[in-house]
Write an enzyme that holds these catalytic residues in place. Sequence first.
Site, PDB file in Angstrom:
ATOM      1  CB  THR A 169      22.535 -61.780  -2.743  1.00  0.00           C
ATOM      2  OG1 THR A 169      22.962 -62.888  -1.944  1.00  0.00           O
ATOM      3  CG2 THR A 169      21.272 -61.190  -2.139  1.00  0.00           C
ATOM      4  CD  GLU A 181      31.697 -56.440  -4.508  1.00  0.00           C
ATOM      5  OE1 GLU A 181      30.876 -57.290  -4.898  1.00  0.00           O
ATOM      6  OE2 GLU A 181      32.496 -56.647  -3.563  1.00  0.00           O
TER       7      GLU A 181
END
Length: 257
Positions: free
Chosen positions: A36, A111
């Site tokens: 994504t 992340e």
Amino acid sequence: MTATLSPSDIAKRASALRAAEMVEDGMKVGLGTGSTAAFLVRRLGERVRGEGLRIAAVPTSSGTAALARAEGIAVVTLDEAGWLDLTIDGADEVDGQLSLIKGGGGALLWEKVVATASDRVVIIADEGKRVAALGRFPLPVEVIPFGLRATMRLIGEALVGLDVEGRDMALRKAGDAPFVTDEGNRIVDLRLGRIGDPRRLGLELNRIPGVVENGLFTDIADTLVLGAADGSARVVDIAQGRFPFAGQDNVFGEVLG
């Protein structure tokens, strides 16, 4: 382009395109990892080349860094950026409290560091990532190579007293060899079935010597952009701040139900 994509990819792309509109000229932006996020990076590259958009991007993996550079996006380190205006990243699962499981691509440590160094965190996902309770997707835990077997044993012992349905775990592999993260660590995937208390589980896992970080992201996401197979996307913005809901009755459930 959408005619060649699967329904899932159309939804992913829709969420990424909507989130790309949130990026403004001059921003310092964290770029996530995964399929994504790749749609996001490509769209931002189009804006850089076509609109003259100027951003400084901090990628959350070496793979995202390579894609960003290929798209003509200026890449900097988090130390060079100092602090970020916005981070946009994907998720493997998201519940009604905007708690997440991340790390399916193995980049959970970078992340989480990048996300928590941002003024705003936007999660992009297709509708299939929305769940009533986290845990169906295996929970990644990043561990150091030293004492790996002992660390896995300690993880198993910690799970006994926690609200989870299963306690199976496996060392992630890349072919015949262990998967290696960008920091040179390993990933242990926990197959828990259902996680009753994500916040507590995350805290307990991170107390174990040998565990670097886990893929539970609680109290971090501010906004969710959900893409659908028809190419539409809807935004749920938690304007009151992170994790504003207590109990079952919450605006998030009403908006998405």
